[in-house]
Design a protein around this motif. Structure first.
Motif, PDB file in Angstrom:
ATOM      1  N   MET A 128      19.656  19.446  -5.112  1.00  0.00           N
ATOM      2  CA  MET A 128      20.149  18.757  -3.715  1.00  0.00           C
ATOM      3  C   MET A 128      18.958  18.009  -3.093  1.00  0.00           C
ATOM      4  O   MET A 128      18.178  18.641  -2.467  1.00  0.00           O
ATOM      5  CB  MET A 128      20.587  19.977  -3.139  1.00  0.00           C
ATOM      6  CG  MET A 128      21.795  20.872  -3.626  1.00  0.00           C
ATOM      7  SD  MET A 128      22.348  22.140  -2.466  1.00  0.00           S
ATOM      8  CE  MET A 128      23.865  21.203  -1.653  1.00  0.00           C
ATOM      9  N   LEU A 129      18.977  16.846  -3.386  1.00  0.00           N
ATOM     10  CA  LEU A 129      17.822  15.925  -2.850  1.00  0.00           C
ATOM     11  C   LEU A 129      18.300  14.980  -1.849  1.00  0.00           C
ATOM     12  O   LEU A 129      19.762  14.597  -1.743  1.00  0.00           O
ATOM     13  CB  LEU A 129      17.470  15.141  -4.060  1.00  0.00           C
ATOM     14  CG  LEU A 129      17.045  16.011  -5.257  1.00  0.00           C
ATOM     15  CD1 LEU A 129      16.602  15.176  -6.271  1.00  0.00           C
ATOM     16  CD2 LEU A 129      16.108  17.176  -4.865  1.00  0.00           C
ATOM     17  N   GLY A 130      17.409  14.127  -1.111  1.00  0.00           N
ATOM     18  CA  GLY A 130      17.929  13.202  -0.188  1.00  0.00           C
ATOM     19  C   GLY A 130      18.178  11.829  -0.686  1.00  0.00           C
ATOM     20  O   GLY A 130      18.076  11.585  -1.839  1.00  0.00           O
ATOM     21  N   ALA A 131      18.499  10.898   0.338  1.00  0.00           N
ATOM     22  CA  ALA A 131      19.161   9.740   0.002  1.00  0.00           C
ATOM     23  C   ALA A 131      18.241   8.963  -0.967  1.00  0.00           C
ATOM     24  O   ALA A 131      18.690   8.073  -1.661  1.00  0.00           O
ATOM     25  CB  ALA A 131      19.662   9.139   1.174  1.00  0.00           C
ATOM     26  N   ASP A 132      17.006   9.117  -0.741  1.00  0.00           N
ATOM     27  CA  ASP A 132      15.920   8.195  -1.369  1.00  0.00           C
ATOM     28  C   ASP A 132      15.523   8.742  -2.706  1.00  0.00           C
ATOM     29  O   ASP A 132      14.601   8.110  -3.320  1.00  0.00           O
ATOM     30  CB  ASP A 132      14.589   7.837  -0.549  1.00  0.00           C
ATOM     31  CG  ASP A 132      14.061   9.285  -0.118  1.00  0.00           C
ATOM     32  OD1 ASP A 132      14.791  10.555  -0.441  1.00  0.00           O
ATOM     33  OD2 ASP A 132      12.908   9.181   0.201  1.00  0.00           O
ATOM     34  N   HIS A 133      16.353   9.847  -3.268  1.00  0.00           N
ATOM     35  CA  HIS A 133      16.089  10.239  -4.491  1.00  0.00           C
ATOM     36  C   HIS A 133      17.001  10.108  -5.422  1.00  0.00           C
ATOM     37  O   HIS A 133      17.102  10.703  -6.613  1.00  0.00           O
ATOM     38  CB  HIS A 133      15.745  11.907  -4.559  1.00  0.00           C
ATOM     39  CG  HIS A 133      14.551  12.311  -3.667  1.00  0.00           C
ATOM     40  ND1 HIS A 133      14.274  12.249  -2.365  1.00  0.00           N
ATOM     41  CD2 HIS A 133      13.448  12.716  -4.186  1.00  0.00           C
ATOM     42  CE1 HIS A 133      13.184  12.648  -1.952  1.00  0.00           C
ATOM     43  NE2 HIS A 133      12.723  13.075  -3.181  1.00  0.00           N
ATOM     44  N   HIS A 134      17.791   8.969  -5.479  1.00  0.00           N
ATOM     45  CA  HIS A 134      19.018   8.680  -6.362  1.00  0.00           C
ATOM     46  C   HIS A 134      18.390   8.728  -7.482  1.00  0.00           C
ATOM     47  O   HIS A 134      19.156   8.988  -8.866  1.00  0.00           O
ATOM     48  CB  HIS A 134      19.687   7.369  -5.855  1.00  0.00           C
ATOM     49  CG  HIS A 134      21.126   7.467  -6.648  1.00  0.00           C
ATOM     50  ND1 HIS A 134      21.287   6.724  -7.921  1.00  0.00           N
ATOM     51  CD2 HIS A 134      22.141   7.839  -5.809  1.00  0.00           C
ATOM     52  CE1 HIS A 134      22.829   7.028  -7.876  1.00  0.00           C
ATOM     53  NE2 HIS A 134      23.219   7.558  -6.991  1.00  0.00           N
TER      54      HIS A 134
END
Length: 556
Positions: free
Chosen positions: A336-342
């Protein structure tokens, strides 16, 4: 045909599938063309019955008959089942169904019998899930993005466990790389009374940690540079991470494993996986660097794993971590990662595939940004962190329950603005207050029922014929499907939204149906029946709130 006691929409769907197959066989049609799964939905217009199915429309053509003919045969067969009161054909071949009150009421009896287990399933009973979330760098307090994952990740873990999975909640402790170096430089600068270095961290918490370290070790600022750096690194990261753990625990989020990134380098795991990929020719050398053939596995470009200077790239640790997770026996790894890790979606799956693992066993969920809104304006920064709004700021503003619920009730695919005034209010406009108030109201009702001598064992569900009773019962029956969908789609917000819907249905039932006897009246089976519905509602609300990690108060 034997009558099937209908308890939930899933049971009704099973009955319809079985009946449709029997009808097809009775008319010398190919019954095997009808699958085991059929669609059952609540009609928008309650006058059209409790449920509707399009099974005739879906299968009639392949059976070689008209949809209305097949629907008509199906209606005749369904009405022979004691669990169904009426069935009729609508439009081009829809079948509308009204359940018998006593059969429908068994949903409530089932809730009371199963208690805290109601809504659970075995969908993932064969899965050992590694659920990694938050994993913020130990260089500062958890910001709002990490806070969103703290709530959503914890809730998803609860839902997957409720669905039979063996879940390991894991925090990846990023204690390797430049960000830690910048954190240490910031502590040293603060300890020596110097300005925050370029690329450093300037929040008040840095000064607090540096001051605490010097108080513990007065000689630390006099140590040689390298020793001083190691001392500040060791104690500073420990103190920061202790704060993070404490904050998360107070937020209701705890982890089974805190995995140190640095251990992958110190143990030789990174060197070992690089050697394996070289031997398997999954790495190639170009311009002095070693590249992973990640485009062979769906990535948009190949990735540098070993730089030309011999230093491992950041992805090298990620690849070794994938190996570690599978070697510990996990069958599904969810990041589960942040928006900048797509970009991590493709690269992590490519890494798994290059190592011989099934890339479908690697999932990456991306969460969007969160803003705090006060008086219609977005708050810009935290006084203590200096640059971001933190978990502590959110909890201080609206409390743990409201914070968790606010973060969970919307899909993580959407950016989120949290109105602090709304979520701090005690009104029905505040979703968490609305749901918790319903639970507290039900607890009060139970206390008054005990005083009035209402015995739930006297319930007769055939008496539950009021429109609001049926609406409430059918909503209770939907909970298992909501849980299953939340687990399969990794969407905890479905549980929160369901809880709000159930609370609304209960309030309307409460306003329309006399549940307890009036003063001087004797309790009747109808009172017992309605009280049973209330107790079942209280149980399901409690189960739903537990899955999102929010308390179910008995008094408000």
């Amino acid at each position: 045909m034997l009558a099937l006691l209908v308890m939930t929409p899933s049971d009704l769907a099973e009955l319809i599938a079985q009946t449709a197959k029997q009808v097809a066989a009775d008319h010398n049609l190919e019954a095997d063309r009808i699958g085991d799964k059929v669609t059952v939905e609540r009609p928008r217009n309650p006058e059209h019955g409790d449920y509707a199915t399009n099974v005739a429309l879906v299968h009639a053509k392949q059976l070689g008959v008209s949809p209305r003919d097949f629907a008509t045969w199906l209606v005749v067969a369904l009405e022979k089942t004691s669990a169904i009161d009426t069935a009729d054909v609508a439009g081009p071949g829809f079948v509308n169904i009204t359940l018998a009150a006593d059969a429908q009421g068994q949903i409530a009896a089932n809730v009371l019998a199963q208690g805290e287990k109601y809504g659970s399933n075995n969908r993932y009973s064969d899965q050992k899930v590694n659920l990694e979330f938050v994993s913020a760098n130990p260089t500062g307090p958890i910001h709002l993005g990490g806070t969103r994952w703290a709530a959503v990740g914890d809730s998803l873990g609860r839902i997957l466990s409720f669905s039979g999975a063996a879940v390991t909640r894991e925090y990846y402790f990023n204690d390797h790389g430049n960000q830690i170096n910048n954190f240490v430089d910031s502590l040293i600068a603060a300890a020596h009374g110097k300005p925050t270095p370029e690329n450093g961290y300037g929040g008040a918490y840095i000064h607090d940690i540096a001051t605490a370290i010097v108080a513990e070790q007065p000689e630390i600022t006099s140590l040689p540079d390298e020793q001083q750096r190691e001392a500040f690194r060791d104690r500073g990261t420990t103190m920061m991470f202790d704060h993070i753990k404490r904050t998360l625990h107070q937020f209701g989020t705890d982890f089974d494993v805190f995995f140190h990134e640095n251990s992958l380098f110190e143990s030789g795991a990174v060197d070992e996986v690089i050697a394996t990929l070289k031997a398997n020719e999954k790495l190639y050398n170009a311009d002095g660097a070693w590249w992973l053939r990640s485009t062979d596995y769906g990535d948009d470009k190949d990735r540098v794993v070993l730089k030309s200077n011999g230093e491992a790239a950041y992805i090298a640790g990620d690849i070794a971590y994938v190996v570690n997770k599978f070697e510990r026996g996990h069958t599904l790894c969810i990041y589960m990662l942040g928006a900048d890790h797509h970009g991590y979606i493709a690269r992590l799956r490519a890494a798994a595939a290059a190592l011989g693992y099934d890339p479908q066993q690697v999932e990456v969920l991306i969460g969007q940004m969160v803003n705090l809104v006060k008086d219609g304006e977005i708050k810009k920064m935290s006084k203590r962190a200096g640059t971001v709004i933190t978990l502590d700021d959110l909890v201080e503003a609206i409390g743990v329950d409201a914070a968790r619920y606010a973060l969970i009730r919307s899909s993580v695919d959407q950016s989120l603005d949290i109105d602090m005034d709304l979520w701090a209010s005690q009104s029905n406009d505040n979703p968490v207050y609305y749901v918790q108030y319903a639970h507290a109201r039900l607890c009060s009702l139970a206390r008054r029922a005990a005083e009035a001598g209402v015995d739930v064992t006297a319930a007769d569900y055939a008496l539950a014929t009021h429109e609001k009773e049926g609406d409430l019962i059918r909503t209770l029956g939907e909970f298992p499907q909501v849980v299953l969908a939340a687990a399969e789609l990794r969407e905890p917000h479905r549980i929160a939204r369901y809880a709000e819907m159930l609370a609304g249905r209960f309030h309307r039932f409460y306003d329309s149906c006399q549940i307890l006897p009036k003063a001087g009246e004797e309790a009747t089976p109808l009172h017992a029946t309605r009280f049973a519905l209330a107790l079942a509602t209280r149980q399901v609300l409690a189960n739903a709130l537990r899955l999102v990690g929010v308390t179910a108060p008995e008094r408000m």
